[in-house]
Design an enzyme around this catalytic site. Sequence first.
Site, short mmCIF file in Angstrom:
data_model
loop_
_atom_site.label_atom_id
_atom_site.label_comp_id
_atom_site.label_asym_id
_atom_site.label_seq_id
_atom_site.Cartn_x
_atom_site.Cartn_y
_atom_site.Cartn_z
N SER A 109 39.30 0.22 95.03
CA SER A 109 40.73 0.11 94.73
C SER A 109 41.29 1.46 94.29
O SER A 109 42.41 1.82 94.65
CB SER A 109 40.97 -0.93 93.63
OG SER A 109 40.80 -2.23 94.13
N PHE A 114 50.85 -8.07 91.29
CA PHE A 114 51.46 -7.73 92.57
C PHE A 114 50.37 -7.14 93.46
O PHE A 114 49.65 -6.23 93.08
CB PHE A 114 52.57 -6.69 92.37
CG PHE A 114 53.19 -6.22 93.66
CD1 PHE A 114 54.17 -6.97 94.28
CD2 PHE A 114 52.78 -5.04 94.26
CE1 PHE A 114 54.74 -6.55 95.47
CE2 PHE A 114 53.35 -4.60 95.45
CZ PHE A 114 54.33 -5.37 96.05
N ILE A 115 50.24 -7.69 94.67
CA ILE A 115 49.21 -7.24 95.61
C ILE A 115 49.89 -6.80 96.90
O ILE A 115 50.73 -7.51 97.45
CB ILE A 115 48.19 -8.36 95.90
CG1 ILE A 115 47.51 -8.79 94.60
CG2 ILE A 115 47.16 -7.89 96.93
CD1 ILE A 115 46.71 -10.06 94.72
N MET A 116 49.47 -5.62 97.36
CA MET A 116 49.98 -5.11 98.62
C MET A 116 48.91 -4.23 99.25
O MET A 116 48.29 -3.42 98.55
CB MET A 116 51.26 -4.30 98.39
CG MET A 116 51.90 -3.80 99.66
SD MET A 116 53.50 -3.03 99.24
CE MET A 116 54.01 -2.54 100.87
N HIS A 123 42.53 -8.77 91.48
CA HIS A 123 43.10 -7.49 91.94
C HIS A 123 43.74 -6.75 90.77
O HIS A 123 44.35 -7.35 89.90
CB HIS A 123 44.13 -7.74 93.05
CG HIS A 123 43.48 -7.99 94.37
ND1 HIS A 123 43.33 -7.03 95.32
CD2 HIS A 123 42.91 -9.11 94.86
CE1 HIS A 123 42.70 -7.54 96.36
NE2 HIS A 123 42.43 -8.80 96.11
N PRO A 124 43.63 -5.41 90.81
CA PRO A 124 44.25 -4.61 89.75
C PRO A 124 45.74 -4.43 89.99
O PRO A 124 46.23 -4.58 91.11
CB PRO A 124 43.53 -3.26 89.89
CG PRO A 124 43.23 -3.16 91.36
CD PRO A 124 42.91 -4.58 91.79
N VAL A 139 47.93 -1.18 100.62
CA VAL A 139 48.64 0.09 100.48
C VAL A 139 48.37 1.09 101.60
O VAL A 139 49.09 2.08 101.72
CB VAL A 139 48.36 0.75 99.11
CG1 VAL A 139 48.87 -0.13 97.98
CG2 VAL A 139 46.89 1.09 98.93
N GLN A 154 44.38 3.30 96.18
CA GLN A 154 45.60 3.67 95.48
C GLN A 154 45.82 5.19 95.48
O GLN A 154 46.94 5.66 95.65
CB GLN A 154 45.60 3.12 94.05
CG GLN A 154 45.72 1.60 94.02
CD GLN A 154 46.05 1.06 92.65
OE1 GLN A 154 46.70 1.72 91.84
NE2 GLN A 154 45.62 -0.16 92.39
#
Length: 171
Positions: free
Chosen positions: A88, A123-125, A75-76, A127, A92
């Site tokens: 992604s 950090f992954i969420m 993940h970015p 969004v 975002q």
Amino acid sequence: MDVKENNQGSIEDINQMNKEEFVSTVGWVFEHSPWVAEKAWESIPFKSREELLQIMVTVVKNAEAAFQLSLLRAHPDLGTRLKISEVSQKEQAGVGLDRLSKNEHSEFVSLNQRYVEQFDFPFIMAVKGQSKETILAAMKERVGNTYEQEFPTALDEVYKIAGFRLNDVIQ
């Protein structure tokens, strides 16, 4: 019917696919980790999109920790200005992370760096439905977690992301 990222198909369409078509169609929902779809394909036919998601989640939960970690590392960073996957990038952009002020970008970069140094994955969420403010607040809170707290939290966020992505391709 050909089901791709922005064209919705049905679960029946998915169930008619050979392994290569299936992985091409849904392998991307777990960021750069087609191994999840490859393993899930073995459970065709699926009764619903929700069952497909649950099977894919189970594949990840049953995977070795090294595979789970590689999934998280795929993940970015949120708020990055580096080249990231198109999906992604759209996710975002949908919450304004592509339009951060210089100060906001600096804060995201700093928190991302602290987070990666602590946990060895970004950090992954999920969004969707969030704002840059709620994401930033979650980053500030979660950077204080222990690894034992954060590893499953990050995986749970990955599952949410995959669910949103499957909703975009399967009716």
